[in-house]
Design an enzyme around this catalytic site. Structure first.
Site, short mmCIF file in Angstrom:
data_model
loop_
_atom_site.label_atom_id
_atom_site.label_comp_id
_atom_site.label_asym_id
_atom_site.label_seq_id
_atom_site.Cartn_x
_atom_site.Cartn_y
_atom_site.Cartn_z
CG ASP A 264 -9.69 -0.24 4.56
OD1 ASP A 264 -9.43 -0.72 3.44
OD2 ASP A 264 -8.95 -0.35 5.55
CD GLN B 61 -3.51 -4.42 6.21
OE1 GLN B 61 -3.66 -3.40 5.57
NE2 GLN B 61 -3.87 -5.59 5.71
CE LYS C 181 -3.86 -2.48 2.04
NZ LYS C 181 -4.74 -2.80 3.16
N1 GUN Z 1 -6.79 -6.93 5.78
C1 GUN Z 1 -7.11 -7.71 4.73
N2 GUN Z 1 -7.73 -6.97 3.79
C2 GUN Z 1 -7.81 -5.71 4.26
C3 GUN Z 1 -8.32 -4.48 3.73
O1 GUN Z 1 -8.87 -4.40 2.63
N3 GUN Z 1 -8.18 -3.40 4.54
C4 GUN Z 1 -7.60 -3.45 5.75
N4 GUN Z 1 -7.53 -2.32 6.47
N5 GUN Z 1 -7.11 -4.56 6.27
C5 GUN Z 1 -7.21 -5.68 5.52
#
Ligand code: GUN
Length: 282
Positions: free
Chosen positions: A119, A96, A52
């Site tokens: 998100d 996350q 990311k």
């Molecule tokens: N963990 C697995 N997929 C995601 C996601 O799309 N966003 C976040 N914040 N954590 C994750």
């Protein structure tokens, strides 16, 4: 003959589109900033967060990294989120998942300002999606809509079956397909005679978390098949929830694993950072 839906290429195009928009904002003196919060030592999470941050760098978004130890308390994390919510120089906040077991995930996600929730997990944004108001949409389902539209596949009036009802994929996916005027059915572990339902789908979206679960008997001739799953088999091969080799010849379009849905999630996160700017005023 089926066509592969190339998520790598489509996600690269979207990232380049975002990069252009970010450059325009920069010319106006507006920097876009994403705060990325990682708690604990989960190795997969560390890889996702790294990817990311790399994508941010590529498109020109400033990323701020907050790495906290496994022993972080819920109160400490809430304090950080409150601080980030209040900062004018932070446009988006990403925490996350999964969080360490002592921390209540729902409480944390609810604490993120809905205006910075890139998100799209906050109940306010989920609600906005369902009633058709502008807000943040969860990245993976939003990416699937892009994959379908950019492959020139019509959604309006089609029978769409979503297999899986998670808050992150299945439920928002169903809401998005409904918004696109599909006739939507959501299946799950209690669905009776799953095959009968899935084999009526013009567009079949599979997010059940079971390797190679969907085989040819589940699929109608000429269907569009979107595979959200990703699993590493013992021999290290990556496979999806769909048994690609069994199904592909029956489909008109199908996503591969890897290189289908996977790369779209981060591309849509970048796009959501632009949405943050427009929601919060430039
Ligand atoms: N963990 C697995 N997929 C995601 C996601 O799309 N966003 C976040 N914040 N954590 C994750």
């Amino acid at each position: 003959m089926y066509q592969l839906i190339d998520g790598k290429a489509i996600s690269a195009t979207i990232k380049d589109e975002v990069k252009n928009e970010i450059a325009k904002l920069k010319n106006l003196g507006r920097e876009v900033t994403l705060a990325v919060v990682l708690v604990g030592n989960d190795p997969a999470s560390a890889v996702y967060v790294g990817n990311k941050k790399k994508a941010c760098e590529y498109v020109g978004i400033r990323s701020l990294s907050f790495e906290m130890p496994e022993t972080t308390s819920e109160d400490e994390l809430i304090k950080l989120i409150d601080e980030l919510n209040g900062r004018d120089d932070v446009d988006g906040i990403l925490v996350q998942l999964p969080l360490p077991s002592g921390i209540n995930e729902e409480k944390i996600l609810d604490r993120i300002s809905p205006l910075k929730d890139v998100d799209g997990f906050h109940p306010v944004n989920v609600g906005k999606l369902v009633i058709g108001k502008e807000g943040f949409v969860s990245c993976t389902p939003a990416g699937i809509i892009e994959l379908i539209k950019r492959s020139n596949i019509d959604i309006c009036g089609k029978n769409c079956v979503v297999v899986g009802r998670s808050n992150i994929v299945g439920k928002p996916m169903a809401a998005l397909m409904l918004r696109e005027n599909a006739t939507v059915t959501v299946c799950h572990s209690k669905t009776v005679n799953l095959k009968e339902v899935t084999s009526k789908a013009d567009i079949l979206i599979v997010a059940i978390g079971k390797p190679k679960f969907i085989t040819e008997e589940f699929v109608k001739d000429g269907a569009v098949v979107i595979d959200v799953g990703i699993h590493r088999l013992e021999g290290k091969k990556l496979v999806g929830d769909v048994d690609f080799d069994s199904v592909c010849e029956k489909t008109s379009f199908i996503t591969p694993v890897p290189g289908g849905v996977g790369p779209m999630t981060i591309a849509m996160l970048m796009k959501n950072c632009l949405t943050a700017v427009s929601l919060n005023g430039k």
